[in-house]
Design a protein around this motif. Structure first.
Motif, short mmCIF file in Angstrom:
data_model
loop_
_atom_site.label_atom_id
_atom_site.label_comp_id
_atom_site.label_asym_id
_atom_site.label_seq_id
_atom_site.Cartn_x
_atom_site.Cartn_y
_atom_site.Cartn_z
N GLY A 110 0.81 -1.20 0.00
CA GLY A 110 0.00 0.00 0.00
C GLY A 110 0.85 1.26 0.00
O GLY A 110 1.91 1.31 -0.63
N LEU A 128 -3.22 -2.26 1.02
CA LEU A 128 -4.12 -2.92 0.08
C LEU A 128 -4.28 -4.35 0.59
O LEU A 128 -3.31 -5.10 0.68
CB LEU A 128 -3.54 -2.91 -1.33
CG LEU A 128 -3.34 -1.54 -1.98
CD1 LEU A 128 -2.82 -1.68 -3.41
CD2 LEU A 128 -4.63 -0.75 -1.99
N ASP A 214 -10.45 -2.44 -11.17
CA ASP A 214 -9.08 -2.07 -10.86
C ASP A 214 -8.85 -0.63 -11.31
O ASP A 214 -9.30 -0.23 -12.39
CB ASP A 214 -8.09 -2.97 -11.61
CG ASP A 214 -8.04 -4.38 -11.05
OD1 ASP A 214 -8.49 -4.57 -9.91
OD2 ASP A 214 -7.58 -5.28 -11.77
N ARG A 228 -5.74 7.63 -10.60
CA ARG A 228 -6.83 6.76 -10.15
C ARG A 228 -7.89 6.53 -11.24
O ARG A 228 -9.09 6.69 -11.01
CB ARG A 228 -7.50 7.31 -8.89
CG ARG A 228 -6.56 7.37 -7.68
CD ARG A 228 -7.25 7.97 -6.47
NE ARG A 228 -6.41 7.89 -5.29
CZ ARG A 228 -5.49 8.80 -4.97
NH1 ARG A 228 -5.29 9.84 -5.77
NH2 ARG A 228 -4.76 8.67 -3.89
N ASP A 254 -3.90 1.30 -7.42
CA ASP A 254 -4.64 2.03 -6.39
C ASP A 254 -5.45 1.09 -5.51
O ASP A 254 -5.72 1.38 -4.35
CB ASP A 254 -5.59 3.04 -7.03
CG ASP A 254 -4.86 4.07 -7.87
OD1 ASP A 254 -3.82 4.57 -7.43
OD2 ASP A 254 -5.34 4.38 -8.98
N ASN A 255 -5.87 -0.03 -6.09
CA ASN A 255 -6.69 -0.99 -5.36
C ASN A 255 -6.51 -2.36 -6.00
O ASN A 255 -5.76 -2.50 -6.97
CB ASN A 255 -8.16 -0.57 -5.36
CG ASN A 255 -8.72 -0.43 -6.77
OD1 ASN A 255 -8.23 -1.04 -7.72
ND2 ASN A 255 -9.76 0.38 -6.92
N TYR A 256 -7.20 -3.35 -5.47
CA TYR A 256 -7.17 -4.69 -6.03
C TYR A 256 -8.50 -5.06 -6.67
O TYR A 256 -8.76 -6.23 -6.97
CB TYR A 256 -6.80 -5.71 -4.96
CG TYR A 256 -5.34 -5.67 -4.55
CD1 TYR A 256 -4.38 -5.08 -5.37
CD2 TYR A 256 -4.93 -6.20 -3.34
CE1 TYR A 256 -3.05 -5.03 -4.99
CE2 TYR A 256 -3.59 -6.15 -2.96
CZ TYR A 256 -2.66 -5.56 -3.79
OH TYR A 256 -1.34 -5.51 -3.42
N ASN A 262 -4.59 -6.47 -8.36
CA ASN A 262 -4.68 -5.63 -9.54
C ASN A 262 -3.94 -6.32 -10.69
O ASN A 262 -2.83 -6.80 -10.50
CB ASN A 262 -4.05 -4.26 -9.25
CG ASN A 262 -4.38 -3.22 -10.30
OD1 ASN A 262 -4.08 -3.41 -11.47
ND2 ASN A 262 -4.96 -2.11 -9.88
N THR A 291 2.24 -2.87 -5.08
CA THR A 291 1.60 -1.57 -5.09
C THR A 291 2.14 -0.71 -6.22
O THR A 291 1.43 0.13 -6.76
CB THR A 291 1.84 -0.85 -3.75
OG1 THR A 291 1.44 -1.69 -2.67
CG2 THR A 291 1.06 0.45 -3.67
#
Length: 450
Positions: A110, A128, A214, A228, A254-256, A262, A291
């Motif tokens: 993260g 994350l 994602d 993002r 940014d996220n999974y 991701n 990340t």
């Protein structure tokens, strides 16, 4: 005159600490102690951060002490924005005794978020999450004497709040800081340098699994190119202009999404006679649940001009090159029928007949497309559905251009589909995303010798 000089000196005295504070926001020593109960030994965590390269790559050293355990790890932090440093996936153990932590270091992922409060300056970990994906600490019960120690360390890295407070503003200095950024035999997150003959790179972004929300961020030499953005929108960004000298392109997860991790794959093409395609893939083993990963490009507009940094080095893993003998790609996108041609990939085929399948892997929303091969219309105004449709395409020797053109935007823009190519006993998948401003193009090179 004297008053003016005095005023300038006062301004300088006031501004100097502020400038130093901005320049040294991250570099220095950060520390925290985790002790949830008074009767147990505390975990001490210390993070030493060096001065940055290109104002975005921060070599760092992490130290963990708990009872008889001591661990020291080298890692890379990458500036995502003014408030966040992303944590590189790989933490190289310089020292671990009397046991190793193994894959549990992956939970320290993260970003570290810079925060200023009443009690001082902190960096707070924003993870994350990796819940329930079978990542276990190896050797948990190898020696029962250390089992409780291992479990406590594991739970700390996995679930506990981590907030490091600055205790020293002196940057970490060590000979290893150079190799953390430049990557020799150890991969910290920066790929091998790539020399580009031209200033403009092409960029295609694909989701290696499916569109599951994602999102990614892209930063070039400290400047945010995309912030993002969902992968289904990310492919709209297809040009990167290099600076003279060293160029660091950081790709952030940014996220999974709905299906961790991701799975964005960034495909970058270099121009010129020796142009190649290179893939930087979050689905690759070395980047699993990462990340951030960093691509490094070198560009010199004038022959003989020296680079802004050191010479190229070898690293693990190598930069994934896609079809290394393929013809050079175009320096700039072309425009056909008022639309930009955006290349989604390039592959080789040793058989003259190529089998293609087009279908909708998401919600059917009435997308309609047309398909051309080398300027000839293969199908016109075909509706994309979940059942799919298959085509046999005859290739000509050399480069073949397959163009996918949106005839509408469906009920949920943009026009999307999945393309599956069957050739040479292999199957390859590409995601299509088109609208009224851009077509998708797949280049296929048929090089079978008579």
């Amino acid at each position: 005159m004297g008053i003016r000089v005095i005023c300038l000196l006062l301004i300088w005295v006031i501004a100097l600490p502020l400038m130093a504070s901005l320049q040294s926001r991250w570099a220095g020593t950060w520390f925290m102690q985790y002790k949830p109960w008074p009767h147990i030994t505390a975990i001490d965590m210390k993070l030493r951060i060096a001065d940055p390269t290109a104002e975005m790559l921060y070599p760092a050293k992490l130290e963990l002490i708990y009872g008889s355990f001591r661990g020291e790890y080298e890692l890379l932090l990458v500036k995502k924005n003014e408030e966040q440093l992303a944590i590189g996936r790989n933490k190289y153990p310089v020292l671990e005794e009397p046991f190793g932590l193994g894959p549990w270091m992956m939970y320290l992922n993260g970003v570290l978020e810079y925060q200023e409060g009443e009690d001082g300056t902190e960096m707070v970990l924003k993870r994350l999450w990796l819940d329930n994906f079978g990542i276990f600490m190896r050797g948990l019960y190898d020696n029962e004497f250390y089992t409780n120690t291992k479990v406590f360390l594991r739970d700390f890295m996995y679930r506990e709040d981590i907030a490091l407070r600055r205790v020293d503003g002196t940057p970490w200095t060590h000979p290893d800081t150079w190799r953390i950024v430049n990557t020799d035999t150890i991969y910290y997150g920066v790929y091998d340098p790539i020399v580009s003959e031209g200033q403009v790179l092409s960029l295609t972004i694909q989701d290696e699994e499916r569109y599951d929300r994602d999102t990614v961020t892209i930063v070039h030499n400290g400047n945010v190119l995309a912030d993002r953005i969902p992968l289904e929108q990310a492919i709209a960004l297809d040009i990167i202009t290099l600076d003279s000298g060293e160029n660091y392109l950081a790709f952030f997860a940014d996220n999974y999404g709905d299906m961790p991790p991701n799975t964005a794959n960034f495909i970058i093409g270099t121009p010129g006679d020796s142009g190649q395609l290179y893939g930087f893939n979050f689905s690759a083993h070395a980047n699993a649940y990462a990340t951030v990963m960093v691509a490094r490009f070198q560009y010199q507009p004038v022959a003989g001009e020296t680079s802004q940094s050191g010479a190229a080095s070898t690293s693990v893993p190598d930069v994934p090159r896609i079809n290394s003998q393929e013809p050079p790609i175009q320096k700039m996108p072309t425009y056909v029928k008022g639309r930009r041609d955006q290349r989604i990939g390039q592959l080789k085929a040793s058989t003259r007949t190529l089998m293609m399948e087009i279908r909708d892997e998401q919600m059917e929303d009435g997308d309609i497309i047309s398909l051309e091969v080398n300027g000839a219309v293969i199908t016109e105004r075909m509706e994309v559905n979940r059942q799919g449709r298959r085509f046999g395409v005859s290739l000509q020797r050399g480069r073949n251009r397959i163009v996918f053109r949106a005839e509408n935007l469906g009920r949920i823009p943009p026009n999307t589909a999945v393309l599956i190519i069957h050739a040479d006993g292999k199957e390859q998948k590409f995601h299509l995303s088109t609208d009224f401003t851009r077509n998708n193009v797949l280049d296929v090179v048929f090089d079978k010798q008579d």
